[in-house]
Design an enzyme around this catalytic site. Structure first.
Site, mmCIF file in Angstrom:
data_model
loop_
_atom_site.group_PDB
_atom_site.id
_atom_site.type_symbol
_atom_site.label_atom_id
_atom_site.label_comp_id
_atom_site.label_asym_id
_atom_site.label_seq_id
_atom_site.Cartn_x
_atom_site.Cartn_y
_atom_site.Cartn_z
ATOM 1 N N ASP A 1 0.661 -1.483 -0.334
ATOM 2 C CA ASP A 1 0.491 -0.782 0.007
ATOM 3 C C ASP A 1 0.770 1.441 0.497
ATOM 4 O O ASP A 1 1.957 1.521 0.474
ATOM 5 C CB ASP A 1 -1.230 -0.025 1.422
ATOM 6 C CG ASP A 1 -2.156 0.837 1.047
ATOM 7 O OD1 ASP A 1 -2.570 1.323 -0.030
ATOM 8 O OD2 ASP A 1 -2.825 0.975 2.318
ATOM 9 N N GLY B 1 0.268 5.610 -3.986
ATOM 10 C CA GLY B 1 -0.509 6.921 -4.536
ATOM 11 C C GLY B 1 -0.067 8.051 -3.657
ATOM 12 O O GLY B 1 0.351 8.751 -4.298
ATOM 13 N N ARG B 2 0.466 8.038 -2.496
ATOM 14 C CA ARG B 2 0.998 8.777 -1.594
ATOM 15 C C ARG B 2 2.191 9.118 -1.834
ATOM 16 O O ARG B 2 2.688 9.760 -1.836
ATOM 17 C CB ARG B 2 0.677 8.312 -0.289
ATOM 18 C CG ARG B 2 -0.779 8.577 0.261
ATOM 19 C CD ARG B 2 -1.052 8.064 1.815
ATOM 20 N NE ARG B 2 -1.623 6.747 1.246
ATOM 21 C CZ ARG B 2 -1.561 5.641 1.854
ATOM 22 N NH1 ARG B 2 -1.299 5.973 3.873
ATOM 23 N NH2 ARG B 2 -2.314 4.614 2.274
ATOM 24 N N HIS C 1 2.120 3.736 -9.150
ATOM 25 C CA HIS C 1 2.092 2.329 -8.917
ATOM 26 C C HIS C 1 3.375 1.473 -10.117
ATOM 27 O O HIS C 1 3.459 0.429 -9.858
ATOM 28 C CB HIS C 1 0.747 1.994 -10.207
ATOM 29 C CG HIS C 1 0.219 2.175 -9.389
ATOM 30 N ND1 HIS C 1 -0.075 2.357 -7.997
ATOM 31 C CD2 HIS C 1 -1.586 2.896 -9.850
ATOM 32 C CE1 HIS C 1 -1.524 2.250 -7.497
ATOM 33 N NE2 HIS C 1 -1.942 3.137 -8.773
ATOM 34 N N ASN D 1 -10.686 -2.704 -5.413
ATOM 35 C CA ASN D 1 -9.715 -1.737 -6.164
ATOM 36 C C ASN D 1 -10.883 -1.569 -7.563
ATOM 37 O O ASN D 1 -10.649 -0.317 -8.129
ATOM 38 C CB ASN D 1 -8.601 -1.979 -6.338
ATOM 39 C CG ASN D 1 -8.216 -2.162 -5.211
ATOM 40 O OD1 ASN D 1 -7.208 -2.903 -4.589
ATOM 41 N ND2 ASN D 1 -7.782 -1.175 -4.376
ATOM 42 N N ARG E 1 -4.731 -1.448 9.005
ATOM 43 C CA ARG E 1 -5.834 -2.607 8.489
ATOM 44 C C ARG E 1 -5.390 -3.905 7.654
ATOM 45 O O ARG E 1 -4.333 -3.712 7.431
ATOM 46 C CB ARG E 1 -7.273 -1.771 8.301
ATOM 47 C CG ARG E 1 -7.285 -1.230 7.234
ATOM 48 C CD ARG E 1 -8.202 -0.694 6.482
ATOM 49 N NE ARG E 1 -7.831 0.968 6.212
ATOM 50 C CZ ARG E 1 -7.643 2.021 5.630
ATOM 51 N NH1 ARG E 1 -7.701 2.531 6.667
ATOM 52 N NH2 ARG E 1 -7.058 2.763 4.517
ATOM 53 N N SER F 1 -8.011 -4.585 5.197
ATOM 54 C CA SER F 1 -8.443 -4.109 4.138
ATOM 55 C C SER F 1 -8.788 -6.074 3.245
ATOM 56 O O SER F 1 -8.844 -6.229 1.917
ATOM 57 C CB SER F 1 -7.574 -3.008 3.011
ATOM 58 O OG SER F 1 -7.066 -2.398 3.653
HETATM 59 C C1 IPE Z 1 -5.373 -2.401 -0.478
HETATM 60 O O1 IPE Z 1 -4.723 -1.524 -0.666
HETATM 61 C C2 IPE Z 1 -5.301 -3.778 -1.805
HETATM 62 C C3 IPE Z 1 -3.920 -3.563 -1.924
HETATM 63 C C4 IPE Z 1 -2.807 -3.284 -1.545
HETATM 64 C C5 IPE Z 1 -4.428 -4.261 -3.429
HETATM 65 P P1 IPE Z 1 -6.404 -0.699 -0.809
HETATM 66 O O2 IPE Z 1 -5.846 0.562 -0.739
HETATM 67 O O3 IPE Z 1 -7.125 -0.926 -2.114
HETATM 68 O O4 IPE Z 1 -6.620 -0.052 0.934
HETATM 69 P P2 IPE Z 1 -7.438 0.830 1.395
HETATM 70 O O5 IPE Z 1 -9.008 1.292 0.788
HETATM 71 O O6 IPE Z 1 -6.987 1.367 2.422
HETATM 72 O O7 IPE Z 1 -8.427 -0.508 2.424
HETATM 73 C C1 IPE Z 2 -1.549 0.478 -3.533
HETATM 74 O O1 IPE Z 2 -1.637 1.308 -3.749
HETATM 75 C C2 IPE Z 2 -1.052 -0.146 -5.181
HETATM 76 C C3 IPE Z 2 -2.793 -0.638 -5.648
HETATM 77 C C4 IPE Z 2 -3.953 -0.909 -3.777
HETATM 78 C C5 IPE Z 2 -3.012 -1.226 -6.834
HETATM 79 P P1 IPE Z 2 -2.486 2.774 -3.435
HETATM 80 O O2 IPE Z 2 -3.149 2.729 -4.557
HETATM 81 O O3 IPE Z 2 -3.648 2.140 -2.733
HETATM 82 O O4 IPE Z 2 -1.831 3.765 -2.513
HETATM 83 P P2 IPE Z 2 -2.540 4.767 -1.675
HETATM 84 O O5 IPE Z 2 -3.548 4.084 -1.001
HETATM 85 O O6 IPE Z 2 -3.501 5.371 -2.125
HETATM 86 O O7 IPE Z 2 -1.101 5.465 -1.609
HETATM 87 MG MG MG Z 3 -4.258 2.306 -0.534
#
Ligand code: IPE
Ligand code: IPE
Ligand code: MG
Length: 228
Positions: A11, A14-15, A28, A59, A179, A181
Protein backbone atom coordinates in the site's frame (compact mmCIF):
# COMPACT_ATOMS: atom_id res chain seq x y z
CA UNK A 1 13.88 -17.57 12.47
CA UNK A 2 12.87 -17.03 8.86
CA UNK A 3 9.16 -17.19 8.00
CA UNK A 4 8.00 -19.80 5.50
CA UNK A 5 5.19 -17.67 4.05
CA UNK A 6 5.24 -13.86 3.94
CA UNK A 7 2.24 -11.77 2.88
CA UNK A 8 2.47 -8.20 1.63
CA UNK A 9 -0.24 -5.57 1.52
CA UNK A 10 1.55 -3.31 -0.93
CA UNK A 11 0.00 0.00 0.00
CA UNK A 12 0.96 3.65 -0.49
CA UNK A 13 1.83 3.85 -4.18
CA UNK A 14 -0.51 6.82 -4.66
CA UNK A 15 0.82 8.75 -1.66
CA UNK A 16 4.42 7.99 -2.65
CA UNK A 17 3.73 9.59 -6.04
CA UNK A 18 1.83 12.53 -4.54
CA UNK A 19 4.67 13.30 -2.15
CA UNK A 20 6.92 13.66 -5.20
CA UNK A 21 4.44 15.70 -7.24
CA UNK A 22 3.97 12.77 -9.63
CA UNK A 23 0.78 11.15 -10.96
CA UNK A 24 -0.52 8.05 -9.11
CA UNK A 25 0.48 5.95 -12.11
CA UNK A 26 4.16 6.72 -11.41
CA UNK A 27 3.68 5.29 -7.93
CA UNK A 28 2.18 2.10 -9.29
CA UNK A 29 5.07 1.72 -11.70
CA UNK A 30 7.65 2.21 -8.94
CA UNK A 31 5.72 -0.20 -6.72
CA UNK A 32 5.78 -2.88 -9.41
CA UNK A 33 9.56 -2.51 -9.76
CA UNK A 34 9.86 -3.21 -6.05
CA UNK A 35 8.18 -6.61 -6.31
CA UNK A 36 11.12 -7.96 -8.30
CA UNK A 37 13.61 -7.01 -5.56
CA UNK A 38 11.47 -8.50 -2.82
CA UNK A 39 11.20 -11.79 -4.70
CA UNK A 40 14.95 -11.97 -5.23
CA UNK A 41 15.83 -11.13 -1.63
CA UNK A 42 13.27 -13.63 -0.34
CA UNK A 43 14.62 -16.38 -2.53
CA UNK A 44 18.16 -15.70 -1.36
CA UNK A 45 16.98 -15.92 2.24
CA UNK A 46 15.23 -19.23 1.65
CA UNK A 47 11.67 -17.95 2.09
CA UNK A 48 9.39 -20.36 0.26
CA UNK A 49 6.06 -18.56 -0.19
CA UNK A 50 5.24 -14.92 -0.93
CA UNK A 51 1.74 -13.52 -1.31
CA UNK A 52 1.35 -10.04 -2.74
CA UNK A 53 -1.96 -8.19 -2.56
CA UNK A 54 -1.93 -6.57 -5.97
CA UNK A 55 -5.58 -5.77 -6.72
CA UNK A 56 -8.57 -6.32 -4.48
CA UNK A 57 -12.18 -6.89 -5.50
CA UNK A 58 -12.79 -3.46 -3.94
CA UNK A 59 -10.12 -1.82 -6.14
CA UNK A 60 -12.52 -2.11 -9.11
CA UNK A 61 -14.21 0.93 -7.50
CA UNK A 62 -11.26 3.12 -8.57
CA UNK A 63 -11.52 5.45 -11.59
CA UNK A 64 -11.52 3.52 -14.85
CA UNK A 65 -8.27 5.17 -16.02
CA UNK A 66 -6.45 3.92 -12.91
CA UNK A 67 -7.87 0.40 -13.25
CA UNK A 68 -6.85 0.32 -16.93
CA UNK A 69 -3.37 1.56 -16.08
CA UNK A 70 -2.96 -1.15 -13.43
CA UNK A 71 -4.13 -3.85 -15.84
CA UNK A 72 -1.65 -2.73 -18.49
CA UNK A 73 1.08 -2.61 -15.89
CA UNK A 74 0.29 -6.19 -14.95
CA UNK A 75 0.64 -7.31 -18.56
CA UNK A 76 3.88 -5.37 -18.87
CA UNK A 77 5.20 -6.87 -15.62
CA UNK A 78 4.76 -10.43 -16.82
CA UNK A 79 6.02 -9.74 -20.32
CA UNK A 80 9.17 -8.29 -18.81
CA UNK A 81 9.70 -10.49 -15.76
CA UNK A 82 8.46 -13.93 -16.77
CA UNK A 83 11.74 -15.19 -18.31
CA UNK A 84 13.65 -14.26 -15.16
CA UNK A 85 10.98 -15.70 -12.87
CA UNK A 86 11.21 -18.97 -14.81
CA UNK A 87 14.99 -18.92 -14.57
CA UNK A 88 14.86 -18.29 -10.82
CA UNK A 89 12.61 -21.30 -10.35
CA UNK A 90 9.64 -19.26 -9.16
CA UNK A 91 6.18 -20.72 -9.43
CA UNK A 92 3.40 -18.20 -10.04
CA UNK A 93 -0.02 -18.60 -8.46
CA UNK A 94 -2.95 -16.26 -8.82
CA UNK A 95 -5.27 -15.88 -5.84
CA UNK A 96 -8.58 -14.43 -6.92
CA UNK A 97 -11.30 -14.47 -9.53
CA UNK A 98 -9.68 -14.43 -12.96
CA UNK A 99 -13.06 -14.12 -14.64
CA UNK A 100 -13.20 -10.50 -13.43
CA UNK A 101 -10.38 -9.63 -15.84
CA UNK A 102 -10.39 -8.97 -19.56
CA UNK A 103 -8.98 -11.62 -21.95
CA UNK A 104 -5.54 -10.01 -22.52
CA UNK A 105 -4.92 -9.90 -18.77
CA UNK A 106 -6.18 -13.46 -18.30
CA UNK A 107 -3.98 -14.60 -21.14
CA UNK A 108 -0.72 -13.38 -19.55
CA UNK A 109 -1.72 -14.67 -16.13
CA UNK A 110 -2.58 -18.11 -17.47
CA UNK A 111 0.67 -18.19 -19.40
CA UNK A 112 2.62 -17.26 -16.25
CA UNK A 113 0.87 -20.01 -14.26
CA UNK A 114 1.44 -22.65 -16.95
CA UNK A 115 5.03 -21.82 -17.74
CA UNK A 116 6.09 -21.92 -14.08
CA UNK A 117 3.98 -24.91 -13.01
CA UNK A 118 6.97 -27.23 -12.53
CA UNK A 119 9.03 -24.77 -10.47
CA UNK A 120 9.33 -24.96 -6.72
CA UNK A 121 12.26 -22.82 -5.55
CA UNK A 122 9.87 -20.11 -4.42
CA UNK A 123 6.11 -19.76 -4.74
CA UNK A 124 4.93 -16.30 -5.72
CA UNK A 125 1.22 -15.64 -5.25
CA UNK A 126 -0.38 -12.53 -6.68
CA UNK A 127 -3.77 -11.71 -5.22
CA UNK A 128 -5.79 -10.21 -8.05
CA UNK A 129 -9.51 -9.64 -8.05
CA UNK A 130 -9.13 -10.99 -4.56
CA UNK A 131 -11.28 -10.51 -1.49
CA UNK A 132 -10.97 -12.62 1.65
CA UNK A 133 -14.70 -12.81 2.28
CA UNK A 134 -15.43 -13.63 -1.35
CA UNK A 135 -12.84 -16.42 -1.16
CA UNK A 136 -14.52 -18.00 1.87
CA UNK A 137 -18.02 -17.71 0.37
CA UNK A 138 -16.74 -19.24 -2.87
CA UNK A 139 -15.25 -22.14 -0.92
CA UNK A 140 -18.55 -22.76 0.88
CA UNK A 141 -20.47 -22.69 -2.40
CA UNK A 142 -18.08 -25.18 -3.98
CA UNK A 143 -18.48 -27.47 -1.01
CA UNK A 144 -22.27 -27.27 -1.30
CA UNK A 145 -22.09 -27.87 -5.06
CA UNK A 146 -20.04 -31.01 -4.47
CA UNK A 147 -22.68 -32.26 -2.05
CA UNK A 148 -20.22 -32.46 0.84
CA UNK A 149 -22.02 -32.46 4.17
CA UNK A 150 -19.16 -31.78 6.55
CA UNK A 151 -15.67 -30.28 6.45
CA UNK A 152 -12.98 -29.67 9.03
CA UNK A 153 -10.41 -26.87 9.13
CA UNK A 154 -7.95 -28.85 7.05
CA UNK A 155 -10.31 -30.06 4.34
CA UNK A 156 -11.86 -26.58 4.13
CA UNK A 157 -8.46 -25.19 3.17
CA UNK A 158 -8.51 -27.30 0.02
CA UNK A 159 -11.25 -25.03 -1.29
CA UNK A 160 -9.32 -21.82 -0.80
CA UNK A 161 -7.13 -20.26 -3.50
CA UNK A 162 -4.15 -21.16 -1.31
CA UNK A 163 -4.95 -24.89 -1.29
CA UNK A 164 -1.85 -26.88 -0.41
CA UNK A 165 0.08 -23.86 0.85
CA UNK A 166 1.13 -23.14 4.41
CA UNK A 167 -0.58 -20.44 6.49
CA UNK A 168 0.88 -16.94 6.35
CA UNK A 169 3.55 -16.57 9.07
CA UNK A 170 4.27 -12.90 8.63
CA UNK A 171 2.11 -10.14 7.17
CA UNK A 172 3.69 -6.83 6.21
CA UNK A 173 1.56 -3.79 5.40
CA UNK A 174 3.23 -0.64 4.18
CA UNK A 175 2.01 2.98 4.22
CA UNK A 176 0.93 3.26 7.84
CA UNK A 177 -2.63 1.95 7.53
CA UNK A 178 -3.54 -0.37 10.37
CA UNK A 179 -5.95 -2.74 8.70
CA UNK A 180 -6.18 -5.99 6.76
CA UNK A 181 -8.45 -4.67 3.95
CA UNK A 182 -10.00 -8.09 3.25
CA UNK A 183 -6.69 -9.89 2.57
CA UNK A 184 -6.30 -13.65 3.24
CA UNK A 185 -8.72 -13.64 6.17
CA UNK A 186 -8.58 -17.39 6.80
CA UNK A 187 -4.84 -17.74 6.21
CA UNK A 188 -3.90 -14.87 8.52
CA UNK A 189 -5.48 -16.43 11.61
CA UNK A 190 -2.16 -16.74 13.46
CA UNK A 191 0.12 -14.48 11.41
CA UNK A 192 2.49 -12.07 13.05
CA UNK A 193 1.51 -8.60 11.83
CA UNK A 194 3.92 -5.84 10.87
CA UNK A 195 2.88 -2.31 9.98
CA UNK A 196 5.34 0.24 8.68
CA UNK A 197 4.77 3.87 7.63
CA UNK A 198 7.12 3.39 4.64
CA UNK A 199 5.27 3.59 1.30
CA UNK A 200 5.47 0.43 -0.80
CA UNK A 201 7.80 1.81 -3.53
CA UNK A 202 10.29 2.74 -0.78
CA UNK A 203 10.05 -0.62 0.99
CA UNK A 204 13.46 -1.80 -0.19
CA UNK A 205 15.84 -4.48 1.00
CA UNK A 206 16.81 -2.56 4.12
CA UNK A 207 13.21 -2.10 5.25
CA UNK A 208 12.47 -5.74 4.46
CA UNK A 209 15.45 -7.00 6.48
CA UNK A 210 14.36 -4.81 9.38
CA UNK A 211 10.88 -6.33 9.23
CA UNK A 212 12.31 -9.86 9.15
CA UNK A 213 14.51 -9.11 12.15
CA UNK A 214 11.40 -7.98 13.98
CA UNK A 215 9.70 -11.26 13.04
CA UNK A 216 12.68 -13.24 14.33
CA UNK A 217 12.22 -11.60 17.76
CA UNK A 218 8.55 -12.52 18.02
CA UNK A 219 7.46 -15.24 20.36
CA UNK A 220 4.77 -17.23 18.58
CA UNK A 221 2.62 -19.10 21.05
CA UNK A 222 -0.39 -20.25 19.02
CA UNK A 223 -2.42 -20.21 22.20
CA UNK A 224 0.15 -22.21 24.15
CA UNK A 225 2.60 -21.07 26.80
CA UNK A 226 5.69 -18.95 26.37
CA UNK A 227 8.93 -20.68 25.32
CA UNK A 228 11.73 -20.75 27.87
C1 IPE B 1 -5.23 -2.77 -0.15
O1 IPE B 1 -4.94 -1.45 -0.39
C2 IPE B 1 -5.31 -3.53 -1.44
C3 IPE B 1 -4.05 -3.69 -2.14
C4 IPE B 1 -2.87 -3.37 -1.69
C5 IPE B 1 -4.15 -4.31 -3.44
P1 IPE B 1 -6.09 -0.35 -0.54
O2 IPE B 1 -5.42 0.95 -0.68
O3 IPE B 1 -7.05 -0.76 -1.60
O4 IPE B 1 -6.83 -0.51 0.86
P2 IPE B 1 -7.70 0.50 1.70
O5 IPE B 1 -8.70 1.11 0.76
O6 IPE B 1 -6.76 1.53 2.24
O7 IPE B 1 -8.30 -0.32 2.78
C1 IPE C 1 -1.50 0.27 -3.47
O1 IPE C 1 -1.30 1.65 -3.47
C2 IPE C 1 -1.74 -0.29 -4.84
C3 IPE C 1 -3.10 -0.79 -5.07
C4 IPE C 1 -4.06 -0.84 -4.19
C5 IPE C 1 -3.38 -1.27 -6.40
P1 IPE C 1 -2.53 2.66 -3.45
O2 IPE C 1 -2.93 2.96 -4.87
O3 IPE C 1 -3.62 2.14 -2.59
O4 IPE C 1 -1.84 3.92 -2.82
P2 IPE C 1 -2.48 4.92 -1.75
O5 IPE C 1 -3.01 4.10 -0.63
O6 IPE C 1 -3.57 5.66 -2.47
O7 IPE C 1 -1.36 5.80 -1.34
MG1 MG D 1 -4.08 2.37 -0.62
Amino acid sequence: MIPIHVGFIMDGNGRWAKSRGLPRSAGHRAGTENIRHIIRTSKDLGIKYLSFYAFSTENFKRPVEEVTFLMNLLIEFFNKELPELIEEGARIHILGDLSLFKPPVRFVLEKAIKSTADNDKIHVCLALGYGGRAEIVRAVNQIIAEGIKKVDEESFEDYLYTAGMPQVDFLIRTSGELRISNFLLYQLAYSELYFTPVYWPDFGKESYMEALEDFARRNRRFGGVEDE
